[in-house]
Design a protein around this motif. Structure first.
Motif, PDB file in Angstrom:
ATOM      1  N   ILE A   4       3.967  -9.950   7.358  1.00 16.85           N
ATOM      2  CA  ILE A   4       3.776  -8.498   7.188  1.00 16.85           C
ATOM      3  C   ILE A   4       4.778  -7.636   7.518  1.00 16.85           C
ATOM      4  N   ILE A  15       2.975   0.820  -0.474  1.00 23.21           N
ATOM      5  CA  ILE A  15       2.452  -0.070  -0.335  1.00 23.21           C
ATOM      6  C   ILE A  15       0.587  -0.219  -0.449  1.00 23.21           C
ATOM      7  N   ASN A  17      -2.686  -1.930   0.541  1.00 25.37           N
ATOM      8  CA  ASN A  17      -3.278  -2.724   1.447  1.00 25.37           C
ATOM      9  C   ASN A  17      -4.998  -2.710   0.862  1.00 25.37           C
ATOM     10  N   TYR A  19      -8.954  -3.674   1.353  1.00 27.14           N
ATOM     11  CA  TYR A  19      -9.773  -4.328   2.198  1.00 27.14           C
ATOM     12  C   TYR A  19     -11.018  -4.775   1.644  1.00 27.14           C
ATOM     13  N   ASP A  43      -0.128  -5.560  -1.983  1.00 29.36           N
ATOM     14  CA  ASP A  43       0.921  -6.086  -1.101  1.00 29.36           C
ATOM     15  C   ASP A  43       0.206  -6.796   0.190  1.00 29.36           C
ATOM     16  N   LEU A  44      -0.984  -6.219   0.535  1.00 28.42           N
ATOM     17  CA  LEU A  44      -1.557  -6.871   1.847  1.00 28.42           C
ATOM     18  C   LEU A  44      -2.985  -6.877   1.492  1.00 28.42           C
ATOM     19  N   GLU A  46      -6.453  -7.216   3.836  1.00 28.64           N
ATOM     20  CA  GLU A  46      -7.212  -6.836   4.919  1.00 28.64           C
ATOM     21  C   GLU A  46      -8.643  -7.456   4.487  1.00 28.64           C
ATOM     22  N   THR A  91       0.445 -13.813   0.017  1.00 25.22           N
ATOM     23  CA  THR A  91       0.321 -12.455   0.402  1.00 25.22           C
ATOM     24  C   THR A  91      -0.197 -12.353   1.782  1.00 25.22           C
ATOM     25  N   TYR A 172      -1.933   2.282  11.830  1.00 22.60           N
ATOM     26  CA  TYR A 172      -3.205   2.622  10.580  1.00 22.60           C
ATOM     27  C   TYR A 172      -3.348   4.078  10.931  1.00 22.60           C
ATOM     28  N   LEU A 207       0.309   3.312   7.326  1.00 18.19           N
ATOM     29  CA  LEU A 207      -0.389   3.121   6.121  1.00 18.19           C
ATOM     30  C   LEU A 207      -1.340   4.124   6.379  1.00 18.19           C
ATOM     31  N   ILE A 229      -4.614   2.246   2.495  1.00 20.62           N
ATOM     32  CA  ILE A 229      -5.358   1.146   2.565  1.00 20.62           C
ATOM     33  C   ILE A 229      -6.827   1.588   1.911  1.00 20.62           C
TER      34      ILE A 229
END
Lengths: 256, 196
Positions: A4, A15, A17, A19, A43-44, A46, A91, A172, A207, A229
């Protein structure tokens, strides 16, 4: 180095993200979804640890959690799935869940497991800051696991600064005083709140999440922070007849 | 504060400010907290917490958190709660909505674990019987929650001269449908027969 932190070093904006709840819609979909998200350039990731009493989550995520638990999802299974994913993908992965899950699994055992299988960060919305400082901070630092605190329009400036100081990876930013899953455009009140946060010049990347559900809200989030996100909207997109691969691809491409 | 009211009432009725027992039902524990408050450190007063056993403590349909629960986090508190090994909250059961809760206030958990308060439980059937008894005897229709507190009086080792306060935490108007179903034999009797 923590994936991260590495990401935020390399990339400062836009970015994404995403979930989703582990073990949903089917028990063994976790790796398939994560792999597709990776292929789409997310990119991310969750990963939601499905919980019976999710405090921050709206209807969509609650339903997905119930389904996942019904499917037989457990933390051990989740760890196995991430391990499988990590065989071929780098990732960054964040686990999002609730404090009781970590406590019952055993805090040290849980954190060791995270390190062992390559989980990079944690989000536990019901972990109070003082407990974090006294009982978690050191354990996380020793293991280089990132932790993100949530801030909302109700959070005082003093607490926002503390969240900034304590969060590793990113802060967050909850876009509105609500649970997850709202749809609708970003209001002027929300924009004013984002402006306020930006004026505070936080040292940790931020984010924006909660209510980010389409291209337009994603773009507003990105123009006000390091990225967005998306959770509930993605989970809703997993419904329907098409294959998981198609559903993931068409959703991510509808966003960017 | 109910415990202050208890002091006044006891002074009037018994010429003393403290009872030997305070009996209160406990779901999350709010009415018990109010009833215990002035007596928390008064060791002359035995604090009795009554949980809802539902269909029986080991029936799988119960809300007896202090017996079935283990330490964990629920709704922002570290306390006893009914949960699986994975920390998932278990859905409790009781005929009374107010006691149908998988946790217990942290203060109550502490009172129970430290031995300051003693826990009893009433099943659905025991609570219903107690509600009928009080209604007939005193003309007071208690709430189903309160009925659980009344349901343990016979199980307790009370002496003739003891002063016992039961906190009547609510009125039974809201539970009349349940009571009528019970009186018509639609619910409760069979449940009651099945108890240990």
């Amino acid at each position: 180095m923590n994936r991260i932190k590495e990401l935020f070093k390399k990339k400062k904006k836009d970015i994404l993200n995403v979930y989703f709840t582990a073990g949903y819609p089917k028990l063994d979909d976790t790796v398939r979804i994560a792999t597709n998200l990776t292929h789409c350039g997310v990119d991310l990731i969750e990963l939601g640890m499905p919980y019976s009493d999710p405090l921050a989550d709206g209807f969509t995520i609650q339903q997905s959690s119930m389904k996942a638990l019904k499917n037989g999802m457990s933390l051990d299974l989740l760890f196995d799935q991430v391990k499988e994913f990590r065989k071929s993908h780098e990732t960054p992965i964040i686990l999002m869940g609730y404090l009781n899950q970590v406590i019952q699994y055993g805090q040290e055992k849980f954190l060791d497991k995270c390190v062992q299988i390559g989980i990079d960060g944690l989000i536990l919305p019901d972990l109070p800051m003082d407990i974090f400082q006294n009982e978690f901070k050191k354990d996380l630092e020793e293991r280089d696991i990132a932790f993100s605190f949530l801030i909302t329009p109700q959070t005082s400036d003093e607490r926002i600064l503390l969240a900034d100081q304590l969060s590793t990876g990113f802060v967050y930013v909850v876009s509105q005083s609500s649970i997850t899953g709202k749809t609708g455009d970003i209001s002027t009140t929300q924009q004013a709140y984002f402006d306020h946060i930006n004026k505070m010049n936080l040292s940790t990347p931020a984010l924006i999440g909660f209510g980010i559900h389409d291209k337009s809200t994603y773009e507003v989030a990105c123009s006000n922070s390091n990225g967005a996100i998306i959770g509930s909207a993605f989970i809703r997109a997993l419904d329907g007849e098409k294959t998981i691969n198609d559903k993931v691809k068409s959703f991510v491409h509808s966003i960017r | 504060m109910i415990s202050e009211e208890i002091q006044y009432q006891l002074m009037e009725k018994e010429d003393r400010e403290f009872p030997d027992y305070i009996v209160a039902c406990v779901g999350g524990g709010s009415n018990a907290a109010g009833a215990y408050y002035h007596y928390l450190n008064d060791e002359r007063v035995k604090l009795i917490a009554v949980e809802a056993a539902g269909l029986g403590i080991d029936s799988g349909e119960s809300a007896a958190t202090s017996i079935l629960g283990s330490p964990g986090i629920i709704h922002g508190s570290r306390t006893l709660l009914m949960q699986t090994e994975d920390g998932q909250i278990v859905e409790p059961y009781s005929i009374s909505a107010g006691l149908d809760y998988p946790g217990i206030g942290p203060m109550h958990a502490n009172l129970i674990k430290s031995g300051r308060a003693k826990v009893y439980s009433s099943t659905d059937g025991e609570a219903l019987e107690a509600a009928m008894f009080l209604s007939k005897k005193e003309g007071i229709i208690p709430a189903l929650e309160t009925a659980h507190a009344l349901g343990v009086l016979e199980k307790m080792d009370i002496k003739e001269e003891d002063v016992v306060v039961v906190n009547l935490s609510g009125r039974g108007d809201k539970d009349l449908e349940t009571y009528m179903n019970y009186m018509e034999g639609k619910i409760g009797h069979r449940i009651s027969d099945n108890q240990e």
